[in-house]
Design an enzyme around this catalytic site. Sequence first.
Site, PDB file in Angstrom:
ATOM      1  N   ASN A 189      -6.658 -32.973 -68.178  1.00  0.00           N
ATOM      2  CA  ASN A 189      -6.307 -32.801 -67.001  1.00  0.00           C
ATOM      3  C   ASN A 189      -4.660 -33.420 -66.852  1.00  0.00           C
ATOM      4  O   ASN A 189      -4.507 -34.007 -65.654  1.00  0.00           O
ATOM      5  CB  ASN A 189      -7.018 -33.256 -65.873  1.00  0.00           C
ATOM      6  CG  ASN A 189      -8.206 -32.786 -65.740  1.00  0.00           C
ATOM      7  OD1 ASN A 189      -8.313 -31.326 -66.001  1.00  0.00           O
ATOM      8  ND2 ASN A 189      -9.397 -33.590 -65.580  1.00  0.00           N
ATOM      9  N   ARG A 190      -4.246 -33.471 -68.064  1.00  0.00           N
ATOM     10  CA  ARG A 190      -2.799 -33.925 -68.317  1.00  0.00           C
ATOM     11  C   ARG A 190      -2.673 -35.377 -67.585  1.00  0.00           C
ATOM     12  O   ARG A 190      -1.463 -35.813 -67.584  1.00  0.00           O
ATOM     13  CB  ARG A 190      -1.593 -33.258 -67.438  1.00  0.00           C
ATOM     14  CG  ARG A 190      -1.761 -31.846 -67.811  1.00  0.00           C
ATOM     15  CD  ARG A 190      -1.220 -31.593 -69.035  1.00  0.00           C
ATOM     16  NE  ARG A 190      -1.046 -30.077 -69.284  1.00  0.00           N
ATOM     17  CZ  ARG A 190      -1.707 -29.463 -70.147  1.00  0.00           C
ATOM     18  NH1 ARG A 190      -2.958 -30.072 -70.798  1.00  0.00           N
ATOM     19  NH2 ARG A 190      -1.393 -28.310 -70.384  1.00  0.00           N
ATOM     20  N   LEU A 191      -3.839 -36.138 -67.661  1.00  0.00           N
ATOM     21  CA  LEU A 191      -3.607 -37.492 -67.614  1.00  0.00           C
ATOM     22  C   LEU A 191      -3.685 -38.398 -68.968  1.00  0.00           C
ATOM     23  O   LEU A 191      -4.526 -39.146 -69.114  1.00  0.00           O
ATOM     24  CB  LEU A 191      -5.039 -38.137 -66.744  1.00  0.00           C
ATOM     25  CG  LEU A 191      -5.140 -37.279 -65.263  1.00  0.00           C
ATOM     26  CD1 LEU A 191      -6.343 -37.646 -64.651  1.00  0.00           C
ATOM     27  CD2 LEU A 191      -4.030 -37.590 -64.422  1.00  0.00           C
TER      28      LEU A 191
END
Length: 211
Positions: A189-191
């Site tokens: 999730n692009r974290l």
Amino acid sequence: MNVSDLREEYTRFGLSESDLDPDPIEQFRKWFEEALNADLHEPNAMTLATATPEGKPSARIVLLKGFDERGFVFYTNYEGRKAQELETNPYAALVFYWGELERQVRIEGQVVRASDEESDAYYKSRPRGSRLGAWVSEQSRPIKSRERLEEKVRELETEYEDREIPRPPFWGGYRVVPEAIEFWQGRENRLHDRLLYRYSGAKWKIERLQP
Ligand SMILES: Cc1cc2nc3c(=O)[nH]c(=O)nc-3n(C[C@H](O)[C@H](O)[C@H](O)COP(=O)(O)O)c2cc1C
């Protein structure tokens, strides 16, 4: 084809503060060894960004040829575009992208020339063809044709037929002396995990950055 549909989830690894070596060079060594063991194609290929004194940037790939506490070394022509930029603005950024490992490493710092002894030693280790290649290329300048380049190699081959080829005075190493090194590990999730080492007060400080 729709470029905006290209999308990967990064799920392979994480990077936490407790995984990190307090010394970024040791941390780099660990990731570099993992990149070597993962059989990546040219894991020592890195993007080198330089800029003119006016701040106009340029970037290209070069090969990492050594690293230790003093910094990260690559070899090139001392008269080409990157060298002209480095001689007038001795700062650079390096970026490694190890896609299969979902990793990026960014290095920033001042750039110094490697010593003549160090450049000589590396030049001697290169295959004969590459040693001749360094002599014939006036890097970054236009040339009339490919044939002209090959003709220059043939001329030089005759000249050095049974002699040792010396290192051209216009060719050698540069060392990027790091003042910041960031390790990036892709996450879901692009974290992503981003751990930045900064050299300050004669020691390395680590902080986590937002993705
Ligand atoms: C995989 C790869 C490795 C390269 N390695 C080097 C290198 O180690 N040294 C170098 O001068 N150029 C290397 N090049 C060529 C540079 O990308 C660039 O074309 C050249 O250095 C001229 O750059 P400049 O005009 O900005 O000085 C490499 C290119 C690729 C694609």
